[in-house]
Enzyme design. Structure first.
Site, PDB file in Angstrom:
ATOM      1  N   HIS A 190      39.652 -37.064 -15.406  1.00  0.00           N
ATOM      2  CA  HIS A 190      40.672 -35.941 -14.583  1.00  0.00           C
ATOM      3  C   HIS A 190      41.325 -35.440 -15.492  1.00  0.00           C
ATOM      4  O   HIS A 190      41.624 -34.314 -14.780  1.00  0.00           O
ATOM      5  CB  HIS A 190      40.211 -36.387 -13.274  1.00  0.00           C
ATOM      6  CG  HIS A 190      39.346 -37.179 -12.148  1.00  0.00           C
ATOM      7  ND1 HIS A 190      38.645 -37.708 -12.046  1.00  0.00           N
ATOM      8  CD2 HIS A 190      38.619 -35.776 -11.945  1.00  0.00           C
ATOM      9  CE1 HIS A 190      37.679 -37.592 -11.995  1.00  0.00           C
ATOM     10  NE2 HIS A 190      37.609 -36.487 -11.448  1.00  0.00           N
ATOM     11  N   CYS A 504      28.491 -28.270  -9.303  1.00  0.00           N
ATOM     12  CA  CYS A 504      30.338 -28.167  -9.781  1.00  0.00           C
ATOM     13  C   CYS A 504      30.822 -29.306 -10.595  1.00  0.00           C
ATOM     14  O   CYS A 504      31.978 -29.387 -10.581  1.00  0.00           O
ATOM     15  CB  CYS A 504      31.013 -28.005  -8.160  1.00  0.00           C
ATOM     16  SG  CYS A 504      31.274 -30.270  -7.735  1.00  0.00           S
TER      17      CYS A 504
END
Ligand code: PEP
Ligand code: MG
Length: 575
Positions: A190, A504
């Site tokens: 992330h 996504c």
């Protein structure tokens, strides 16, 4: 002296700056004394730290690769020897036992004693060896403090560190840091996703840099290739300036596509949504002509804060995103905290033995009373300002989506009674990123208004390969035949039920994968604005009919290499 190092490219962009090496060896420690009865515990704490550092250095050594692995390995061997040096260890232990100093302060005293000896040496080489002592002492200090000191940077600096948390990146950029290099990490973490969102060049998996670079060295990094030049020469500087100019030129060309449709050569429109982590992303998405926001990662809004976001602050953030999209849909994902997205409020558990398989995403939202309810209230209220969809992360079964729907319905009724405005319809969708959700999709797809395939996690869970572990970078790949089969099945089920489906994950952000996704039948992709125009360009150069015709060959491929060959044969060269 000029040195060439390399790591794994994680966020594009060329940066030139001054190194700031974050080895936590700035021993700014107050004098702390301990009681005589605490001596044994303090000595044991110190020895535990030594063991931990030994282990950490062994791991760092195992991660070394590339041309300089041997040379850098020798540094580490030297550090390991220093760590075992009786002078260092027994000196510290004596300070704890006889001086009744806390281990941290004893560390500082012993470091200063040794430094004084080194500083008195005539030989400049030997004098410079204090850097090695500092590396070892710094590691011991970090280990004694299980918490990390806040990362700090200044304008024009390139931070070189062991790892960086998503929450730290935005702050670093605000401080003027122009690039980051980490010893560990992967492009799918992330932190890497956020670095791309911030347009902050990032190179991960570069342990050599942490060992070779010193504060104040000049660095040139290329976030597109993972190349790091320490003390660049004139030619390197010229290359850097050329890369910056080329990127600017490329940007100018791509900008011409801002108002063009995302239409294939044979006239099929593909819906390009944007992923967004910040308000700036939303604004950029709008300017690039994204169909809407396909994934708004709400957790990123709150990672930096020490307090749980309340309804009012969440509402404002969502409403502003909705307003910025001027009538285009914003897909707000409920909190996906946990795993490598730990917040500072203590909500996500810190010490889970297996965090990727732990209490993250919807599991956490359902487990903490009030969390989902508050977030849903904020989202539903924001829907009064423009179209909104709600997306739920880490769905592993139909029960979870049913529970979330129940909360959504209850919140709507509650807010209606309170007189709040809201959209007549708020579609609810599931992230398909856990294999069990993909495999049991037929049983709960009727409860979903739309789907979004999160390939970042889907790949990690299907292949049992941690997306943040740089040792697995070679194994972690969306080009495994099992991944393609699952993608194909999810798309088919969705088509059969006329449920819109988007991808996504990061696979959608790389133009290289466009032929593969289109051939599997996808017509909606959601990706970060940073590469939206490149993906649009790739789609505009693709013939959908031909790609669909080539799908059987793709699905027959038995290995990653065969899939790569299929892709190579369809590579789209930028004009
Ligand atoms: C994914 O897993 O692909 C995804 C888009 O979600 P995240 O990267 O936030 O886990
Ligand atoms: Mg995910």
């Amino acid at each position: 002296m000029r040195q060439l190092l390399s790591g794994t490219a994680a966020s594009r962009g060329s940066a030139l700056g001054r190194a700031r090496v974050r080895l936590p060896h700035a021993l700014d420690i107050e004098e702390v004394r301990i009681a005589p009865e605490d001596v044994e515990a303090e000595t044991a704490r110190f020895h535990d730290a030594v063991t931990e550092v030994r282990h950490e250095m062994r791991e760092l050594r195992d991660r070394l690769h590339g041309a300089l692995a041997q040379e850098v390995g020798e540094f580490l061997d030297l550090h390991a020897l220093l760590l075992d040096d009786p002078e260092l260890l027994s000196g510290i232990e004596t300070l704890i036992r006889s001086g009744l100093y806390a281990a941290d302060y004893a560390l500082r005293l012993q470091r200063n004693r040794i430094a004084a000896v080194f500083e008195g040496m005539d030989d400049p080489y030997l004098r410079s060896r204090i850097d090695d002592i500092d590396q070892v002492i710094g590691r011991l200090h970090a280990s004694l403090h299980s918490h990390r000191a806040e990362l700090q940077g200044a304008s024009g600096e390139i931070l070189v560190t062991d790892s960086v948390a998503p929450a730290e990146l935005a702050q670093l950029q605000a401080q003027g840091v122009v690039g980051v290099i980490t010893a560990g990490g992967s492009p799918l973490s992330h932190s890497a996703i956020l670095a791309r969102s911030l347009h902050l060049p990032l190179i991960v998996g570069a342990p050599q840099a942490l060992i070779k670079a010193n504060d104040g060295d000049v660095l040139v990094i290329d976030g597109a290739t993972g190349q790091i030049v320490l003390e660049p020469d004139a030619a390197d500087l010229q290359d850097h300036h050329a890369r910056v100019a080329q990127a600017r030129q490329e940007r100018r060309q791509l900008n011409r596509l801002r108002r063009e449709p995302t239409r294939s050569l044979d006239g099929v429109d593909i819906k390009l949504w944007a992923n967004a982590e910040t308000r700036e992303d939303v604004i950029e998405a709008h300017a690039l002509g994204a169909a809407g926001v396909g994934l708004y990662r709400t957790e990123f809004l709150f990672l930096g804060s020490c307090e749980l976001p309340d309804e009012a602050s969440q509402f404002r953030a969502y409403r502003d995103a909705v307003l910025a999209m001027t009538g285009r849909t914003v897909t707000i994902r409920t909190l996906d905290l946990g795993a490598d997205k730990a917040d500072k409020t203590g909500l996500a558990l810190k010490d889970e033995p297996n965090p990727a398989l732990g209490l993250r995403g919807v599991r956490l939202s359902l487990a903490r009373e009030g969390l989902l309810h508050t977030q849903m209230r904020a989202i539903v209220r924001a829907s009064g300002y423009g179209p909104v969809r709600v997306l739920v992360p880490m769905i592993s079964s139909g029960e979870e989506i049913a529970l979330v729907r129940r909360t959504l319905d209850a919140v709507r009724a509650e807010l209606q009674a309170e007189g709040h405005g809201m959209a007549a319809r708020i579609p609810l969708g599931a992230m398909i990123e856990v294999p069990s959700a993909a495999l049991s999709l037929s049983s709960f797809i009727r409860d979903c208004d739309f789907l979004s395939i999160g390939t970042n996690d889907l790949v990690q869970y299907l292949l049992a390969a941690d997306r943040t572990n740089d040792a697995l970078n070679a194994l972690y790949s969306p080009l495994h035949p099992a991944v393609l089969r699952v993608l194909r099945d999810v798309v088919r089920i969705a088509q059969r039920h006329a449920v819109p489906v988007t991808v996504c994950g990061e696979i959608a952000a790389d133009p290289v994968f466009v032929p593969l996704l289109l051939s599997l039948g996808l017509t909606e992709l959601s990706l970060h604005p940073a590469t939206l125009l490149e993906v649009r360009r790739a789609i505009r150069s693709s013939h959908l009919g031909q790609l669909r015709g080539a799908a059987p060959a793709l699905l027959r491929a038995r290995s990653r290499t065969a899939i790569e060959r299929w892709l190579d044969a369809r590579s789209i060269a930028p004009p």
